[in-house]
Structures are given as C-alpha cells and as structure tokens.
Write a protein that holds these residues in place. Sequence first.
Motif, PDB file in Angstrom:
ATOM      1  N   UNK A  47      -4.044  -2.650  -2.126  1.00 59.97           N
ATOM      2  CA  UNK A  47      -5.109  -1.684  -2.421  1.00 59.97           C
ATOM      3  C   UNK A  47      -5.945  -1.412  -1.176  1.00 59.97           C
ATOM      4  N   UNK A  48      -6.267  -2.472  -0.432  1.00 55.80           N
ATOM      5  CA  UNK A  48      -7.004  -2.280   0.815  1.00 55.80           C
ATOM      6  C   UNK A  48      -6.178  -1.478   1.809  1.00 55.80           C
ATOM      7  N   UNK A  49      -4.894  -1.791   1.908  1.00 54.27           N
ATOM      8  CA  UNK A  49      -4.030  -1.097   2.851  1.00 54.27           C
ATOM      9  C   UNK A  49      -3.903   0.384   2.515  1.00 54.27           C
ATOM     10  N   UNK A  50      -3.811   0.694   1.222  1.00 55.63           N
ATOM     11  CA  UNK A  50      -3.692   2.099   0.817  1.00 55.63           C
ATOM     12  C   UNK A  50      -4.899   2.903   1.252  1.00 55.63           C
ATOM     13  N   UNK A  51      -6.096   2.373   0.990  1.00 50.83           N
ATOM     14  CA  UNK A  51      -7.322   3.095   1.357  1.00 50.83           C
ATOM     15  C   UNK A  51      -7.418   3.260   2.877  1.00 50.83           C
ATOM     16  N   UNK A  52      -7.128   2.206   3.614  1.00 48.97           N
ATOM     17  CA  UNK A  52      -7.225   2.268   5.070  1.00 48.97           C
ATOM     18  C   UNK A  52      -6.179   3.210   5.663  1.00 48.97           C
ATOM     19  N   UNK A  53      -4.941   3.116   5.193  1.00 51.06           N
ATOM     20  CA  UNK A  53      -3.886   3.965   5.741  1.00 51.06           C
ATOM     21  C   UNK A  53      -4.161   5.432   5.469  1.00 51.06           C
ATOM     22  N   UNK A  54      -4.678   5.736   4.285  1.00 53.90           N
ATOM     23  CA  UNK A  54      -4.987   7.133   3.980  1.00 53.90           C
ATOM     24  C   UNK A  54      -6.145   7.662   4.820  1.00 53.90           C
ATOM     25  N   UNK A  55      -6.957   6.742   5.325  1.00 57.74           N
ATOM     26  CA  UNK A  55      -8.052   7.152   6.224  1.00 57.74           C
ATOM     27  C   UNK A  55      -7.594   7.226   7.679  1.00 57.74           C
ATOM     28  N   UNK A  56      -6.306   7.016   7.919  1.00 59.42           N
ATOM     29  CA  UNK A  56      -5.763   7.131   9.267  1.00 59.42           C
ATOM     30  C   UNK A  56      -5.809   5.857  10.084  1.00 59.42           C
ATOM     31  N   UNK A  57      -6.120   4.728   9.437  1.00 54.78           N
ATOM     32  CA  UNK A  57      -6.203   3.455  10.151  1.00 54.78           C
ATOM     33  C   UNK A  57      -4.810   2.843  10.262  1.00 54.78           C
ATOM     34  N   UNK A  58      -4.469   2.315  11.414  1.00 48.97           N
ATOM     35  CA  UNK A  58      -3.216   1.598  11.604  1.00 48.97           C
ATOM     36  C   UNK A  58      -3.361   0.219  10.942  1.00 48.97           C
ATOM     37  N   UNK A  59      -2.626   0.013   9.847  1.00 49.34           N
ATOM     38  CA  UNK A  59      -2.801  -1.203   9.060  1.00 49.34           C
ATOM     39  C   UNK A  59      -1.462  -1.877   8.829  1.00 49.34           C
ATOM     40  N   UNK A  60      -1.466  -3.213   8.922  1.00 51.60           N
ATOM     41  CA  UNK A  60      -0.261  -4.014   8.717  1.00 51.60           C
ATOM     42  C   UNK A  60      -0.555  -5.109   7.690  1.00 51.60           C
ATOM     43  N   UNK A  61       0.269  -5.172   6.655  1.00 53.53           N
ATOM     44  CA  UNK A  61       0.143  -6.206   5.622  1.00 53.53           C
ATOM     45  C   UNK A  61       1.181  -7.281   5.907  1.00 53.53           C
ATOM     46  N   UNK A  62       0.734  -8.533   5.966  1.00 51.58           N
ATOM     47  CA  UNK A  62       1.596  -9.663   6.287  1.00 51.58           C
ATOM     48  C   UNK A  62       1.784 -10.529   5.052  1.00 51.58           C
ATOM     49  N   UNK A  63       3.042 -10.783   4.691  1.00 53.77           N
ATOM     50  CA  UNK A  63       3.367 -11.539   3.496  1.00 53.77           C
ATOM     51  C   UNK A  63       4.241 -12.735   3.859  1.00 53.77           C
ATOM     52  N   UNK A  64       3.942 -13.901   3.281  1.00 55.43           N
ATOM     53  CA  UNK A  64       4.678 -15.112   3.613  1.00 55.43           C
ATOM     54  C   UNK A  64       6.114 -15.085   3.089  1.00 55.43           C
ATOM     55  N   UNK A  65       6.339 -14.449   1.945  1.00 52.23           N
ATOM     56  CA  UNK A  65       7.681 -14.372   1.356  1.00 52.23           C
ATOM     57  C   UNK A  65       8.079 -12.901   1.238  1.00 52.23           C
ATOM     58  N   UNK A  66       8.937 -12.596   0.254  1.00 48.73           N
ATOM     59  CA  UNK A  66       9.233 -11.199  -0.007  1.00 48.73           C
ATOM     60  C   UNK A  66       8.005 -10.553  -0.634  1.00 48.73           C
ATOM     61  N   UNK A  67       7.615  -9.359  -0.215  1.00 45.34           N
ATOM     62  CA  UNK A  67       6.499  -8.675  -0.876  1.00 45.34           C
ATOM     63  C   UNK A  67       6.762  -8.553  -2.378  1.00 45.34           C
ATOM     64  N   UNK A  68       5.792  -8.997  -3.168  1.00 42.60           N
ATOM     65  CA  UNK A  68       5.946  -8.991  -4.614  1.00 42.60           C
ATOM     66  C   UNK A  68       6.395 -10.315  -5.183  1.00 42.60           C
ATOM     67  N   UNK A  69       6.490 -11.345  -4.350  1.00 47.06           N
ATOM     68  CA  UNK A  69       6.955 -12.641  -4.819  1.00 47.06           C
ATOM     69  C   UNK A  69       5.863 -13.414  -5.558  1.00 47.06           C
ATOM     70  N   UNK A  70       4.602 -13.131  -5.273  1.00 45.47           N
ATOM     71  CA  UNK A  70       3.505 -13.931  -5.791  1.00 45.47           C
ATOM     72  C   UNK A  70       2.964 -13.467  -7.129  1.00 45.47           C
ATOM     73  N   UNK A  71       1.676 -13.754  -7.348  1.00 44.54           N
ATOM     74  CA  UNK A  71       1.074 -13.585  -8.670  1.00 44.54           C
ATOM     75  C   UNK A  71       1.053 -12.139  -9.156  1.00 44.54           C
ATOM     76  N   UNK A  72       1.118 -11.176  -8.257  1.00 41.13           N
ATOM     77  CA  UNK A  72       1.060  -9.780  -8.687  1.00 41.13           C
ATOM     78  C   UNK A  72       2.235  -9.387  -9.572  1.00 41.13           C
ATOM     79  N   UNK A  73       3.361 -10.088  -9.475  1.00 37.88           N
ATOM     80  CA  UNK A  73       4.478  -9.809 -10.382  1.00 37.88           C
ATOM     81  C   UNK A  73       4.758 -10.991 -11.306  1.00 37.88           C
ATOM     82  N   UNK A  74       3.825 -11.949 -11.365  1.00 34.94           N
ATOM     83  CA  UNK A  74       4.013 -13.132 -12.202  1.00 34.94           C
ATOM     84  C   UNK A  74       2.982 -13.213 -13.325  1.00 34.94           C
ATOM     85  N   UNK A  75       2.129 -12.237 -13.464  1.00 30.08           N
ATOM     86  CA  UNK A  75       1.113 -12.276 -14.522  1.00 30.08           C
ATOM     87  C   UNK A  75       1.685 -11.687 -15.809  1.00 30.08           C
TER      88      UNK A  75
END
Length: 441
Positions: A47-75
């Motif tokens: 969500x933070x990355x979406x807002x920043x990227x749409x504002x033209x900010x160069x943003x990089x999201x770093x994930x320890x495993x495969x994106x989507x491996x954690x609680x966001x797809x386990x709830x």
Amino acid sequence: MKTNDVFHSAWTAKPLWWEDAPPRLSEAELPARTTVAIVGSGYCGLSAARVLARAGVDVTVLEAREPGFGASTRNHGMVAGGLKVPVDIDARVGQERGQRIREGARQSFVDFKGLIDSEKLDVDWSKGGRFTGAHTPAAYERQVRRGAYLRETFGYDARPIHRDEQRAEIGSDFYYGGLLIEESAGLHPGKLYDGYRKLVEAAGGRIVGNAEVLSIEGKPGSFTLHTARGAVQAEKVVIATNAYTGAFSATLAPWLARRVVPVTAYMIATEELPEDLTRELLPTNRMCGDTKKSLFAFRLSPDRKRIVFAGRAKFRDIGEREATPILQGFLASVFPQLAGTRISHTWKGQVCFTFDDLPHMGVHEGIHYAIGCQGSGVVMMSYLGEQTAQKILSGNPDQCGFDLPSFPTVPLYSGKPWFLPTVGGYYKIRDAVERKIAAVS
C-alpha cells in the motif's frame, strides 16, 4: 473420530487461498540505489509502495521470501474497520487524539472499499456483515453494550441477536446470542494480494523477493540496507514487517521487535460440503467470531463450499499436521454437524499485537515504521501503509491518529513472547470455566 481420519486424502499444509493465487517471485532485480526502500511486501508495504510509485517516487519493496508468502495470504479474509478501538482510548491518549484514532479507524474501511471499487479489484468481496457469538450470558450483555457504543460512536449498524434468534444467523447452539455488525465483509486474501501487487508494478514500483534484509545502517538521506542479494542504498526506509519483524534477522529492527507480540494463528478449510449443509451452518453468509479469550473465527469460503475456521490450536508454535485434529475438534464443538468432516487444508500465520492494543506508525532513528495490526491487518495495515506514504510525501510529522508519540514495551522483553504458553493456558482455562458456569446456571 480417530486423529488420522480428520485428514482428507488431498490434505495439504498450505493456505486454501494459494489454490487460486499462490505466492510467486517477480523478475525485478535488486537495484544499487532507490529513493525509498520498504522492508516487507505485505498489505502495508504494498500500500505504501503504490502511493509512492504513483507520486513518481522510485520505490523498492524488499521481501525475505516469495512476495505473498506471509500473513497477507494466510489470514481468514475477514475485513472490518475500527471495531477494536479500545473504549477507554480518550483516557489513555487524550480526547483529541482519541477522536482522530476513531476517525482513522472508520476511514480505514471506507478507503479500503473505495480502492477495491475504484480499481475494480476482483477479490471475491462478500458484504454479509459479522456475527460475534457470546460464549456466556455475561458476554452477551457486554456485547449489547458494545453494540450501543459502536452505534453511538461510529454510527455502525450494530445490533444484538438474542440466543432465541441466532439460528437465523448460525446453525449452532454453541453461543448465547451475539452481536451483528453490518460494517464487515469477507474477501479472498490471495486475490487481494495479487491485486495490490499489480497496482504497485503498474505504477513502476519494484518488488524484489528472496531479499531478506539482514541489517540497516546509515541515516536519513543515506541508508544502506544489506540483503541476502546484496546491498542497496536508499534515502528513506520503511519497516513494514508487522508480526514478522523479529522472525528473520534479530538485528534488523530490535527496537520495534521489543514492542510487538507475534502470535501464531492456525486455520483449516474443510473438504467441500453439500450445499444444504453450508446453508444450514451459515444461512446468511456472515463472517463469524466469538468473545472467548482463546477465540474462534470462521466463515464460508468464497464459493460457499467449505468452512474456513481459525483458532489458537496451541499458544506455542506447532506444525500444521499436529494442529489439524485440534482445530477440527474446535470446529465440531461449534458445529456438531461437522464432527466427521475431513480437513483439506491447514495453515498458520503470524498476527501482530502491541502492549497498548493499538496499531502504531512513526519514525525511529530516521526509519519509518507501521506495525501492530491487532488482528485487523487486512484493512488496518493497508491504511497505515497509505498513511506512511502520505507522511513521506507531505513531510507532515503527525499524519494520522495512529502516529502516536509513544510506543510502549515491557522490561526484559526482547521480541520473543516466552510468556504466551502460560497466558494462553490461563485464557483457555478461564474460557472453559466460564462456559461450565454458564451451562449450569
């Protein structure tokens, strides 16, 4: 029912949601430099990355495993607004701050649904409301008062359901009535994650998997993040790891790890059930929970063919196979009709709590953070991610009510909740005693 009989022949130790939307790596490479680095690719980070990227900010999201491996797809995919704001919030943080927290809690749900509608995200949205069952008559009376508070404070459509009427909502006599709140819904968390991810990538944001952040050094304007794939320079950093803050590197964010309590939540999905049975169990397709300290939460799957059930199998970390018969027993205690039903999926994930029962965002030693979902992570962490991004863009040091001036911890706590088995055992005994007293009253 024998322990081995609870497992469906196709049982798997992974979320039901991964059948439609499994975690997947991206093709993005780790850049040498980025304007904003976000640690954690859950709902908050994206969500933070979406807002920043749409504002033209160069943003990089770093994930320890495969994106989507954690609680966001386990709830369990149940969503609501500020239904867990403590009733004594004004006494704790002051009336002005308390009002901002209440407004933010309500706005979080409005913004969340607005994004789904405006971006036409296909997330299997189900606006059926939520039924919270009372585990004792005394708990029902508290629910009646809670409903009045939610109506008066938030304007929610919240009304008590007497035990004599609850069969219209849930095919069970386990509860002593409950509270129905219309401002709640269900969705498919895996599809939501995929939708968020596509929005970030379409706006030009990078999502880099298998890039566990081992340490961060430097100061605002010149941070170095050392990852499993190399180092990256960033002007600003956001920690969005929530319950997984101390799960990987103990040196990543020890100050934050000392302020959050990760609790393992366990979930199961039943085999496909006959249509007449699912209609009997949850005739109005409500999301459901209860008032026990060691609570249950359950719902129909989006296709209405299964029951998805969550509970505290243990207050220590155990495997999915060991958790399965425990959760099936909990499920059958609520719905005796499912005593012989087999389980097709079992999974677990981390839920993040804080010592003051509030989500927090802020800045520590120049690093932004948003953390502490309190069990309402789908909506709340999405909201805090957006608010953190807006704070970075605007420079406003007090962006929203959850940008609290203090973030408490307790002495000698390092981020590993050694006390959970003891506390959890007490909760289970207390729940059982209260149920027994209610049964003989």
